[in-house]
Design a protein around this motif. Structure first.
Motif, mmCIF file in Angstrom:
data_model
loop_
_atom_site.group_PDB
_atom_site.id
_atom_site.type_symbol
_atom_site.label_atom_id
_atom_site.label_comp_id
_atom_site.label_asym_id
_atom_site.label_seq_id
_atom_site.Cartn_x
_atom_site.Cartn_y
_atom_site.Cartn_z
ATOM 1 N N GLY A 56 48.887 29.399 45.375
ATOM 2 C CA GLY A 56 48.388 29.918 43.935
ATOM 3 C C GLY A 56 47.855 28.769 43.143
ATOM 4 N N GLY A 57 47.947 29.328 41.816
ATOM 5 C CA GLY A 57 47.644 28.061 40.861
ATOM 6 C C GLY A 57 46.370 28.566 39.962
ATOM 7 N N SER A 58 46.119 28.154 38.926
ATOM 8 C CA SER A 58 44.931 28.680 38.226
ATOM 9 C C SER A 58 43.624 27.724 38.587
ATOM 10 C CB SER A 58 45.130 28.145 36.686
ATOM 11 O OG SER A 58 45.396 26.784 36.748
ATOM 12 N N GLY A 100 43.216 37.156 36.491
ATOM 13 C CA GLY A 100 42.622 36.177 35.412
ATOM 14 C C GLY A 100 41.827 35.233 35.611
ATOM 15 N N ASP A 101 42.295 34.467 36.653
ATOM 16 C CA ASP A 101 41.526 33.374 37.149
ATOM 17 C C ASP A 101 40.293 33.831 37.826
ATOM 18 O OD1 ASP A 101 43.249 31.221 35.796
ATOM 19 O OD2 ASP A 101 44.798 31.987 37.357
ATOM 20 N N THR A 102 40.380 34.467 38.743
ATOM 21 C CA THR A 102 39.332 34.904 39.585
ATOM 22 C C THR A 102 38.317 35.617 38.867
ATOM 23 O OG1 THR A 102 40.440 36.884 40.266
ATOM 24 C CG2 THR A 102 40.469 35.151 41.822
ATOM 25 N N PHE A 159 52.709 26.540 44.456
ATOM 26 C CA PHE A 159 53.106 27.419 45.420
ATOM 27 C C PHE A 159 53.931 28.683 44.463
ATOM 28 C CE2 PHE A 159 54.156 23.820 47.792
ATOM 29 C CZ PHE A 159 53.233 23.953 48.916
ATOM 30 N N ASP A 160 53.461 29.994 44.688
ATOM 31 C CA ASP A 160 53.977 31.077 43.697
ATOM 32 C C ASP A 160 54.897 31.943 44.761
ATOM 33 O OD1 ASP A 160 52.052 30.326 41.875
ATOM 34 O OD2 ASP A 160 50.661 31.802 42.282
ATOM 35 N N THR A 161 55.946 32.403 44.143
ATOM 36 C CA THR A 161 56.789 33.208 44.542
ATOM 37 C C THR A 161 56.683 34.616 43.774
ATOM 38 O OG1 THR A 161 58.106 31.752 45.521
ATOM 39 C CG2 THR A 161 59.220 33.977 45.421
HETATM 40 P P1 AMP Z 1 46.513 34.753 36.300
HETATM 41 O O1 AMP Z 1 45.330 34.608 37.029
HETATM 42 O O2 AMP Z 1 46.786 34.530 35.084
HETATM 43 O O3 AMP Z 1 47.442 35.677 37.176
HETATM 44 O O4 AMP Z 1 47.367 33.128 36.920
HETATM 45 C C1 AMP Z 1 48.222 32.994 37.958
HETATM 46 C C2 AMP Z 1 48.414 31.578 38.340
HETATM 47 O O5 AMP Z 1 48.713 30.711 37.082
HETATM 48 C C3 AMP Z 1 49.556 31.568 39.355
HETATM 49 O O6 AMP Z 1 48.944 31.230 40.563
HETATM 50 C C4 AMP Z 1 50.238 30.348 38.921
HETATM 51 O O7 AMP Z 1 50.745 29.550 39.872
HETATM 52 C C5 AMP Z 1 49.620 29.852 37.618
HETATM 53 N N1 AMP Z 1 50.433 29.508 36.471
HETATM 54 C C6 AMP Z 1 51.630 30.206 36.003
HETATM 55 N N2 AMP Z 1 52.374 29.603 35.142
HETATM 56 C C7 AMP Z 1 51.716 28.506 34.805
HETATM 57 C C8 AMP Z 1 51.744 27.408 33.856
HETATM 58 N N3 AMP Z 1 52.594 27.408 33.069
HETATM 59 N N4 AMP Z 1 50.953 26.237 34.016
HETATM 60 C C9 AMP Z 1 50.000 26.447 34.824
HETATM 61 N N5 AMP Z 1 49.764 27.341 35.945
HETATM 62 C C10 AMP Z 1 50.544 28.399 35.781
#
Ligand code: AMP
Length: 304
Positions: free
Chosen positions: A27-29, A234-236, A12-14
């Protein structure tokens, strides 16, 4: 079509950006990666969520054809990340990280996941990335992401992962932190000497650089009029990149370049809305159209 396995976070992202805010959204990677890759190939997912994770988010991932056999639901709360971006949208400022169920997570790999064609180690604790890596048959391609949280906190474990990785996909700030040098070309040279065959450095609105021992390839970011939330870019990117590689099975330089553009296309859609919202309505036709726009954007003639 090759099987693609991802391990990463579900969250869950805020998020607050200059253009709005979103509270406790999906959210989440692993979530971002799997959703982006699902436009190209079938994806198996390993992650953990808590009791508080609503079924409708899982229904969305299932509707994208993502296999959730490897998703564990545990007692406790889901991982939470709170972040903020200023007008400098390239850099996320982490305000809070609550690991919750991720803190004691030990991935179990379903038997049917043990021979993936390609593996993406999403941004989680490098010790967990290692555990997954050590329990699958060596995939054709292993790609990996990480972030400063782990570069600073678990450097040694991270290097043990990177020694076994084919493609490292990180942003410029992370590359500088990992290589302990300001110059990205030097960081790339040093990093490639220690394991990864390819290093992709994402530079937000300035695009990406893909290095290998012999060559460097550069692509711009798609010029967008409205960037609402860079989270998940980044993840997408990684999802589009690996999805295209898994779908084609082709590791030639030309195809790696195409994969880089597909990655850039997926990132460009993601940042147009909060959470995964833009990806919910996206079609492969939209992806192909933007790919072609990229081609036009970067085309120029040789000198005569
Ligand atoms: P990005 O694609 O790099 O913007 O990754 C964003 C996602 O990374 C967000 O949806 C977060 O929930 C997740 N995220 C942030 N910090 C962490 C962490 N320490 N470990 C795993 N996932 C993370």
């Amino acid at each position: 079509m090759g099987k693609l396995l991802v391990v990463g976070s579900m969250a869950f992202d805020t998020v607050r950006t200059p253009f709005g805010e979103a509270t406790e959204v999906l959210g989440g990677s692993a979530t971002y990666f799997a959703t982006a890759a699902s436009f190209f190939t079938s994806v198996d997912l390993i992650a953990v969520v808590g009791e508080d994770f609503p079924e409708h988010h899982l229904d969305f991932l299932r509707s994208r054809g993502i296999d959730l056999t490897g998703l564990e639901r545990r007692s406790g709360k889901t991982f939470r990340w709170r972040g903020e971006y200023t007008y400098q949208l390239n850099e996320a400022h982490t305000l809070e990280t609550q690991l919750n169920v991720l803190e004691t997570f030990r991935p179990t790999i379903p038997d049917q996941y043990r021979a993936p064609d390609m593996l993406f180690l999403g941004n989680i604790d490098p010790e967990l990335q290692l555990e997954v890596l050590n329990h699958v048959h060596r995939p054709r391609v292993v790609a990996c992401d990480t972030m400063n949280f782990w570069i600073d906190g678990k450097r040694e474990a991270l290097w043990r992962v990177l020694e076994q990785v084919d493609v490292l996909i990180i942003n410029d700030g992370e590359a500088r932190a990992l290589g302990q040098d300001a110059n990205l070309v030097k960081v790339a040279k040093d990093t490639l000497a220690r394991g990864p065959k390819h290093l992709i450095i994402k530079r937000g609105e300035y695009g990406v650089l893909m290095f290998n021992e012999k060559r460097v390839f550069g692509a711009p970011a798609f010029p967008l009029e409205m960037v609402k939330d860079p989270t998940g870019a980044g993840d997408t990117f990684a999802g589009g990149f690996m999805g295209h590689l898994a779908a084609t099975g082709d590791l030639s330089d030309a195809n790696l370049r195409q994969a880089t553009i597909f990655g850039s296309v997926m990132a460009s859609f993601t940042v147009e809305a909060f959470s995964l919202d833009r990806l919910r309505t996206l079609t492969f036709h939209d992806i192909q159209n933007r790919f072609r726009e990229f081609k036009r954007l970067t085309h120029f003639e040789d000198v005569s």
